[in-house]
Design a protein around this motif. Structure first.
Motif, PDB file in Angstrom:
ATOM      1  N   MET A   1      35.722   8.891  10.144  1.00 48.15           N
ATOM      2  CA  MET A   1      36.878   9.635  10.649  1.00 48.15           C
ATOM      3  C   MET A   1      36.620  11.138  10.673  1.00 48.15           C
ATOM      4  SD  MET A   1      40.258   7.512   9.412  1.00 48.15           S
ATOM      5  CE  MET A   1      39.932   7.615   7.679  1.00 48.15           C
ATOM      6  N   GLU A   2      35.832  11.646   9.720  1.00 45.04           N
ATOM      7  CA  GLU A   2      35.479  13.068   9.739  1.00 45.04           C
ATOM      8  C   GLU A   2      34.551  13.378  10.910  1.00 45.04           C
ATOM      9  OE1 GLU A   2      33.852  14.192   5.955  1.00 45.04           O
ATOM     10  OE2 GLU A   2      35.715  13.716   4.907  1.00 45.04           O
ATOM     11  N   LYS A   3      33.642  12.460  11.195  1.00 43.49           N
ATOM     12  CA  LYS A   3      32.688  12.675  12.282  1.00 43.49           C
ATOM     13  C   LYS A   3      33.354  12.509  13.650  1.00 43.49           C
ATOM     14  CE  LYS A   3      28.092  11.363  13.736  1.00 43.49           C
ATOM     15  NZ  LYS A   3      26.988  12.151  13.296  1.00 43.49           N
ATOM     16  N   TYR A   4      34.300  11.593  13.751  1.00 43.90           N
ATOM     17  CA  TYR A   4      35.020  11.315  15.010  1.00 43.90           C
ATOM     18  C   TYR A   4      36.519  11.408  14.743  1.00 43.90           C
ATOM     19  CZ  TYR A   4      30.466   9.328  16.099  1.00 43.90           C
ATOM     20  OH  TYR A   4      29.123   9.137  16.273  1.00 43.90           O
ATOM     21  N   PRO A   5      37.063  12.636  14.685  1.00 43.41           N
ATOM     22  CA  PRO A   5      38.472  12.803  14.307  1.00 43.41           C
ATOM     23  C   PRO A   5      39.484  12.280  15.326  1.00 43.41           C
ATOM     24  CG  PRO A   5      37.492  14.916  14.889  1.00 43.41           C
ATOM     25  CD  PRO A   5      36.389  13.908  14.901  1.00 43.41           C
ATOM     26  N   ASP A   6      39.124  12.195  16.587  1.00 42.58           N
ATOM     27  CA  ASP A   6      40.071  11.730  17.603  1.00 42.58           C
ATOM     28  C   ASP A   6      39.384  10.742  18.551  1.00 42.58           C
ATOM     29  OD1 ASP A   6      42.525  11.580  18.899  1.00 42.58           O
ATOM     30  OD2 ASP A   6      42.024  13.219  20.269  1.00 42.58           O
ATOM     31  N   PRO A   7      38.990   9.573  18.036  1.00 43.49           N
ATOM     32  CA  PRO A   7      38.250   8.629  18.880  1.00 43.49           C
ATOM     33  C   PRO A   7      39.177   7.899  19.850  1.00 43.49           C
ATOM     34  CG  PRO A   7      38.676   7.641  16.767  1.00 43.49           C
ATOM     35  CD  PRO A   7      39.200   9.054  16.695  1.00 43.49           C
ATOM     36  N   PRO A   8      38.638   7.395  20.945  1.00 45.47           N
ATOM     37  CA  PRO A   8      39.464   6.653  21.905  1.00 45.47           C
ATOM     38  C   PRO A   8      39.930   5.303  21.360  1.00 45.47           C
ATOM     39  CG  PRO A   8      37.158   6.624  22.567  1.00 45.47           C
ATOM     40  CD  PRO A   8      37.261   7.543  21.394  1.00 45.47           C
ATOM     41  N   ILE A   9      39.151   4.731  20.471  1.00 45.41           N
ATOM     42  CA  ILE A   9      39.545   3.492  19.783  1.00 45.41           C
ATOM     43  C   ILE A   9      39.304   3.702  18.293  1.00 45.41           C
ATOM     44  CG2 ILE A   9      39.112   1.956  21.749  1.00 45.41           C
ATOM     45  CD1 ILE A   9      36.447   1.197  20.489  1.00 45.41           C
ATOM     46  N   PRO A  10      39.916   2.909  17.428  1.00 48.30           N
ATOM     47  CA  PRO A  10      39.759   3.101  15.978  1.00 48.30           C
ATOM     48  C   PRO A  10      38.317   2.851  15.508  1.00 48.30           C
ATOM     49  CG  PRO A  10      41.704   1.777  16.471  1.00 48.30           C
ATOM     50  CD  PRO A  10      40.931   1.899  17.743  1.00 48.30           C
ATOM     51  N   MET A  11      37.518   3.895  15.490  1.00 49.82           N
ATOM     52  CA  MET A  11      36.093   3.788  15.185  1.00 49.82           C
ATOM     53  C   MET A  11      35.813   3.444  13.725  1.00 49.82           C
ATOM     54  SD  MET A  11      34.392   4.090  17.911  1.00 49.82           S
ATOM     55  CE  MET A  11      32.790   4.235  17.177  1.00 49.82           C
ATOM     56  N   ALA A  12      36.629   3.916  12.809  1.00 53.24           N
ATOM     57  CA  ALA A  12      36.349   3.696  11.389  1.00 53.24           C
ATOM     58  C   ALA A  12      36.366   2.202  11.062  1.00 53.24           C
ATOM     59  CB  ALA A  12      37.340   4.456  10.518  1.00 53.24           C
ATOM     60  N   MET A  13      37.441   1.511  11.402  1.00 48.81           N
ATOM     61  CA  MET A  13      37.531   0.086  11.088  1.00 48.81           C
ATOM     62  C   MET A  13      36.601  -0.746  11.961  1.00 48.81           C
ATOM     63  SD  MET A  13      39.223  -0.545   8.455  1.00 48.81           S
ATOM     64  CE  MET A  13      38.629   1.002   7.794  1.00 48.81           C
ATOM     65  N   LEU A  14      36.389  -0.309  13.190  1.00 46.78           N
ATOM     66  CA  LEU A  14      35.431  -1.003  14.052  1.00 46.78           C
ATOM     67  C   LEU A  14      34.045  -0.956  13.406  1.00 46.78           C
ATOM     68  CD1 LEU A  14      34.590  -2.329  16.760  1.00 46.78           C
ATOM     69  CD2 LEU A  14      34.262  -0.014  17.644  1.00 46.78           C
ATOM     70  N   SER A  15      33.644   0.207  12.959  1.00 42.77           N
ATOM     71  CA  SER A  15      32.330   0.366  12.337  1.00 42.77           C
ATOM     72  C   SER A  15      32.222  -0.429  11.040  1.00 42.77           C
ATOM     73  CB  SER A  15      32.057   1.846  12.057  1.00 42.77           C
ATOM     74  OG  SER A  15      32.092   2.584  13.251  1.00 42.77           O
TER      75      SER A  15
ATOM     76  N   GLN B   1      43.870  -0.669  28.194  1.00 36.30           N
ATOM     77  CA  GLN B   1      42.420  -0.661  28.387  1.00 36.30           C
ATOM     78  C   GLN B   1      41.699  -0.422  27.060  1.00 36.30           C
ATOM     79  OE1 GLN B   1      40.988   2.202  31.241  1.00 36.30           O
ATOM     80  NE2 GLN B   1      39.032   1.159  31.468  1.00 36.30           N
ATOM     81  N   ARG B   2      42.201   0.509  26.279  1.00 39.05           N
ATOM     82  CA  ARG B   2      41.617   0.762  24.961  1.00 39.05           C
ATOM     83  C   ARG B   2      41.781  -0.461  24.061  1.00 39.05           C
ATOM     84  NH1 ARG B   2      43.328   6.986  23.548  1.00 39.05           N
ATOM     85  NH2 ARG B   2      42.243   7.909  25.313  1.00 39.05           N
ATOM     86  N   LEU B   3      42.912  -1.113  24.146  1.00 38.25           N
ATOM     87  CA  LEU B   3      43.152  -2.325  23.365  1.00 38.25           C
ATOM     88  C   LEU B   3      42.120  -3.400  23.695  1.00 38.25           C
ATOM     89  CD1 LEU B   3      44.837  -4.260  21.559  1.00 38.25           C
ATOM     90  CD2 LEU B   3      46.235  -4.716  23.591  1.00 38.25           C
ATOM     91  N   VAL B   4      41.892  -3.632  24.977  1.00 35.93           N
ATOM     92  CA  VAL B   4      40.925  -4.660  25.389  1.00 35.93           C
ATOM     93  C   VAL B   4      39.528  -4.290  24.888  1.00 35.93           C
ATOM     94  CG1 VAL B   4      39.778  -5.691  27.392  1.00 35.93           C
ATOM     95  CG2 VAL B   4      42.268  -5.479  27.351  1.00 35.93           C
ATOM     96  N   TRP B   5      39.149  -3.040  25.033  1.00 32.38           N
ATOM     97  CA  TRP B   5      37.834  -2.616  24.551  1.00 32.38           C
ATOM     98  C   TRP B   5      37.720  -2.773  23.047  1.00 32.38           C
ATOM     99  CZ3 TRP B   5      33.560  -2.354  27.049  1.00 32.38           C
ATOM    100  CH2 TRP B   5      33.563  -2.052  28.414  1.00 32.38           C
ATOM    101  N   TYR B   6      38.743  -2.359  22.324  1.00 34.73           N
ATOM    102  CA  TYR B   6      38.735  -2.439  20.860  1.00 34.73           C
ATOM    103  C   TYR B   6      38.613  -3.892  20.390  1.00 34.73           C
ATOM    104  CZ  TYR B   6      40.201  -1.786  16.002  1.00 34.73           C
ATOM    105  OH  TYR B   6      40.264  -1.789  14.622  1.00 34.73           O
ATOM    106  N   VAL B   7      39.412  -4.759  20.958  1.00 30.86           N
ATOM    107  CA  VAL B   7      39.382  -6.170  20.564  1.00 30.86           C
ATOM    108  C   VAL B   7      38.044  -6.804  20.941  1.00 30.86           C
ATOM    109  CG1 VAL B   7      40.420  -8.432  20.979  1.00 30.86           C
ATOM    110  CG2 VAL B   7      41.891  -6.447  20.575  1.00 30.86           C
ATOM    111  N   ALA B   8      37.591  -6.547  22.153  1.00 25.97           N
ATOM    112  CA  ALA B   8      36.335  -7.147  22.621  1.00 25.97           C
ATOM    113  C   ALA B   8      35.146  -6.665  21.787  1.00 25.97           C
ATOM    114  CB  ALA B   8      36.116  -6.825  24.097  1.00 25.97           C
TER     115      ALA B   8
END
Length: 127
Positions: free
Chosen positions: A25-39, A100-107
């Motif tokens: 979250m510090e590295k990507y403070p405003d990501p298009p999809i939730p990067m922290a939990m995805l990672s 669109q972000r939802l589909v990308w995040y889930v996929a």
């Protein structure tokens, strides 16, 4: 004793999830999809696959009596990854009409986790 091992390993998994999530979250403070939990979820899938491949050499369905499975499979990786936060973040994208972000995040979350578990499992077999 099992509950103690589960508590300690689960606590460690939750702490590592928190720390990794904060770093991302510090590295990507405003990501298009939730990067922290995805990672975290993809890293957890990789780690669990690596553990299964290296330790079991197969995917057991009856491993609940195994101390290592209890500690790593259920405890550490169970607490490190989080389907509930993934679900909440997906619902939040839906609520914001970010379809669109939802589909990308889930996929990416689902396919990425399956692929990374498979990669980890293959690496574990190779070790």
């Amino acid at each position: 004793m099992d509950l103690f091992i589960l508590s300690v390993s689960g606590g460690l998994g939750a702490i590592v999830r928190y720390l990794v999530g904060n770093i991302i979250m510090e590295k990507y403070p405003d990501p298009p999809i939730p990067m922290a939990m995805l990672s975290v979820n993809i890293l957890g899938a990789l780690g669990l696959g690596l553990f299964y491949g290296a330790y079991f050499r197969y995917i057991p369905m009856d491993a609940y009596d195994n101390l290592w499975f209890l500690a790593l499979g259920i405890g550490f990786f169970g607490a490190f990854t989080t389907f509930s936060t993934f679900s909440m973040e997906a619902l939040e994208l839906f609520r914001k009409k970010s379809y669109q972000r939802l589909v990308w995040y889930v996929a990416i979350s689902l396919l990425g986790s399956i692929v990374m578990f498979s990669v980890g499992y293959g690496l574990g077999l190779w070790i």
